[in-house]
Design a protein around this motif. Structure first.
Motif, PDB file in Angstrom:
ATOM      1  N   GLY A 134      47.189  20.392  41.355  1.00 49.83           N
ATOM      2  CA  GLY A 134      47.641  19.920  42.653  1.00 49.83           C
ATOM      3  C   GLY A 134      46.695  18.902  43.255  1.00 49.83           C
ATOM      4  O   GLY A 134      45.508  18.865  42.936  1.00 49.83           O
ATOM      5  N   TRP A 135      47.266  18.056  44.108  1.00 49.44           N
ATOM      6  CA  TRP A 135      46.475  17.124  44.919  1.00 49.44           C
ATOM      7  C   TRP A 135      46.583  17.551  46.382  1.00 49.44           C
ATOM      8  O   TRP A 135      47.678  17.856  46.863  1.00 49.44           O
ATOM      9  CB  TRP A 135      46.985  15.692  44.770  1.00 49.44           C
ATOM     10  N   PHE A 136      45.465  17.515  47.046  1.00 43.48           N
ATOM     11  CA  PHE A 136      45.393  17.874  48.455  1.00 43.48           C
ATOM     12  C   PHE A 136      44.601  16.804  49.184  1.00 43.48           C
ATOM     13  O   PHE A 136      43.897  16.007  48.558  1.00 43.48           O
ATOM     14  CB  PHE A 136      44.706  19.239  48.614  1.00 43.48           C
ATOM     15  N   ARG A 137      44.721  16.799  50.485  1.00 46.22           N
ATOM     16  CA  ARG A 137      43.935  15.832  51.249  1.00 46.22           C
ATOM     17  C   ARG A 137      43.517  16.443  52.571  1.00 46.22           C
ATOM     18  O   ARG A 137      44.165  17.357  53.087  1.00 46.22           O
ATOM     19  CB  ARG A 137      44.714  14.539  51.487  1.00 46.22           C
ATOM     20  N   GLN A 138      42.429  15.918  53.083  1.00 40.47           N
ATOM     21  CA  GLN A 138      41.950  16.355  54.384  1.00 40.47           C
ATOM     22  C   GLN A 138      41.465  15.149  55.155  1.00 40.47           C
ATOM     23  O   GLN A 138      40.528  14.458  54.727  1.00 40.47           O
ATOM     24  CB  GLN A 138      40.833  17.388  54.246  1.00 40.47           C
ATOM     25  N   ALA A 139      42.130  14.899  56.254  1.00 39.84           N
ATOM     26  CA  ALA A 139      41.742  13.800  57.132  1.00 39.84           C
ATOM     27  C   ALA A 139      40.731  14.306  58.152  1.00 39.84           C
ATOM     28  O   ALA A 139      40.681  15.518  58.441  1.00 39.84           O
ATOM     29  CB  ALA A 139      42.979  13.245  57.833  1.00 39.84           C
ATOM     30  N   PRO A 140      39.932  13.429  58.700  1.00 39.63           N
ATOM     31  CA  PRO A 140      38.930  13.849  59.683  1.00 39.63           C
ATOM     32  C   PRO A 140      39.567  14.608  60.842  1.00 39.63           C
ATOM     33  O   PRO A 140      40.552  14.143  61.430  1.00 39.63           O
ATOM     34  CB  PRO A 140      38.324  12.526  60.159  1.00 39.63           C
ATOM     35  N   GLY A 141      39.037  15.772  61.117  1.00 44.00           N
ATOM     36  CA  GLY A 141      39.524  16.560  62.230  1.00 44.00           C
ATOM     37  C   GLY A 141      40.832  17.277  61.998  1.00 44.00           C
ATOM     38  O   GLY A 141      41.385  17.883  62.923  1.00 44.00           O
ATOM     39  N   TYR A 167      41.566  15.631  47.123  1.00 43.69           N
ATOM     40  CA  TYR A 167      41.002  16.584  46.179  1.00 43.69           C
ATOM     41  C   TYR A 167      42.060  16.988  45.161  1.00 43.69           C
ATOM     42  O   TYR A 167      43.232  17.104  45.497  1.00 43.69           O
ATOM     43  CB  TYR A 167      40.545  17.854  46.895  1.00 43.69           C
ATOM     44  N   CYS A 168      41.626  17.252  43.938  1.00 48.32           N
ATOM     45  CA  CYS A 168      42.527  17.873  42.973  1.00 48.32           C
ATOM     46  C   CYS A 168      42.029  19.287  42.696  1.00 48.32           C
ATOM     47  O   CYS A 168      40.839  19.591  42.875  1.00 48.32           O
ATOM     48  CB  CYS A 168      42.628  17.067  41.688  1.00 48.32           C
ATOM     49  N   ALA A 169      42.943  20.126  42.293  1.00 47.75           N
ATOM     50  CA  ALA A 169      42.632  21.527  42.061  1.00 47.75           C
ATOM     51  C   ALA A 169      43.537  22.075  40.972  1.00 47.75           C
ATOM     52  O   ALA A 169      44.619  21.538  40.727  1.00 47.75           O
ATOM     53  CB  ALA A 169      42.800  22.329  43.348  1.00 47.75           C
ATOM     54  N   VAL A 170      43.091  23.142  40.325  1.00 41.96           N
ATOM     55  CA  VAL A 170      43.867  23.746  39.250  1.00 41.96           C
ATOM     56  C   VAL A 170      44.349  25.136  39.656  1.00 41.96           C
ATOM     57  O   VAL A 170      43.584  25.939  40.197  1.00 41.96           O
ATOM     58  CB  VAL A 170      43.045  23.804  37.940  1.00 41.96           C
ATOM     59  N   ASP A 171      45.609  25.374  39.387  1.00 45.59           N
ATOM     60  CA  ASP A 171      46.233  26.671  39.618  1.00 45.59           C
ATOM     61  C   ASP A 171      46.322  27.368  38.272  1.00 45.59           C
ATOM     62  O   ASP A 171      47.271  27.149  37.515  1.00 45.59           O
ATOM     63  CB  ASP A 171      47.616  26.463  40.236  1.00 45.59           C
ATOM     64  N   LYS A 172      45.349  28.189  37.953  1.00 49.32           N
ATOM     65  CA  LYS A 172      45.285  28.763  36.618  1.00 49.32           C
ATOM     66  C   LYS A 172      46.313  29.864  36.391  1.00 49.32           C
ATOM     67  O   LYS A 172      46.705  30.121  35.274  1.00 49.32           O
ATOM     68  CB  LYS A 172      43.876  29.286  36.333  1.00 49.32           C
ATOM     69  N   GLY A 173      46.719  30.498  37.467  1.00 46.30           N
ATOM     70  CA  GLY A 173      47.586  31.647  37.273  1.00 46.30           C
ATOM     71  C   GLY A 173      49.035  31.450  37.654  1.00 46.30           C
ATOM     72  O   GLY A 173      49.843  32.369  37.500  1.00 46.30           O
TER      73      GLY A 173
END
Length: 123
Positions: A34-41, A94-100
Motif C-alpha cells: 500500500g501507499w499512504f501519505r501524510q500532509a503537515p498537520g 510511504y509504502c507499506a506491506v500487508d503480510k497477512g
C-alpha cells in the motif's frame, strides 16, 4: 524487511511523478503493498494498494483517475504513477506491506513501513 520509497520531488500543479517502493529482505510478490501519505498537520491517509498478484487495486477517492499503482514482481518493486498533481497532494508518501492480508487502505493492517519520500506540488 526493508521498504525503500523514492521518486518524490517538487512539481508544479498538473505535473507528474512516479514513486517507487523497492522491497528487500523478503519476497514482496507474495504480499499486498500500500501507499499512504501524510500532509503537515493532517492524519495519515491511505492512497492506494495493490494485491500480491496485481489483479486487485484500490484508490482513495481523492486520487482516483489521477494515480495508478502497479507492481513489477521480478524487480520486487511497486510503483505509484501520479498525474495531474494538485497542491493538496503535497505530503510525505510511504509504502507499506500487508503480510497477512489482501490489502486495504487502512494503515493499521500493515506490518512494515518504509521511510517516506516527500512530494511537494506548488507553483
Amino acid at each position: 524487511v526493508q521498504l525503500q520509497a523514492s521518486g518524490g520531488g517538487s512539481v508544479q500543479p498538473g505535473g507528474s511523478l512516479r514513486l517507487s517502493c523497492a522491497a528487500s529482505g523478503f519476497t514482496s510478490r507474495y504480499h499486498a503493498i500500500g501507499w499512504f501519505r501524510q500532509a503537515p498537520g493532517k492524519e495519515r491517509e491511505g492512497v492506494s494498494y495493490i494485491s500480491s498478484s496485481g489483479s486487485t487495486t484500490d484508490y482513495a477517492d481523492s486520487v482516483k483517475g489521477r494515480f495508478t499503482i502497479s507492481r513489477d514482481n521480478a524487480k520486487n518493486t511497486v510503483y505509484l504513477q501520479m498525474n495531474s498533481l494538485k497542491s493538496e497532494d503535497t505530503a510525505v508518501y510511504y509504502c507499506a506491506v500487508d503480510k497477512g492480508g489482501l490489502g486495504t487502505l487502512e494503515g493499521r493492517w500493515y506490518d512494515y513501513w518504509g521511510q517516506g519520500t516527500e512530494v511537494t506540488v506548488s507553483s
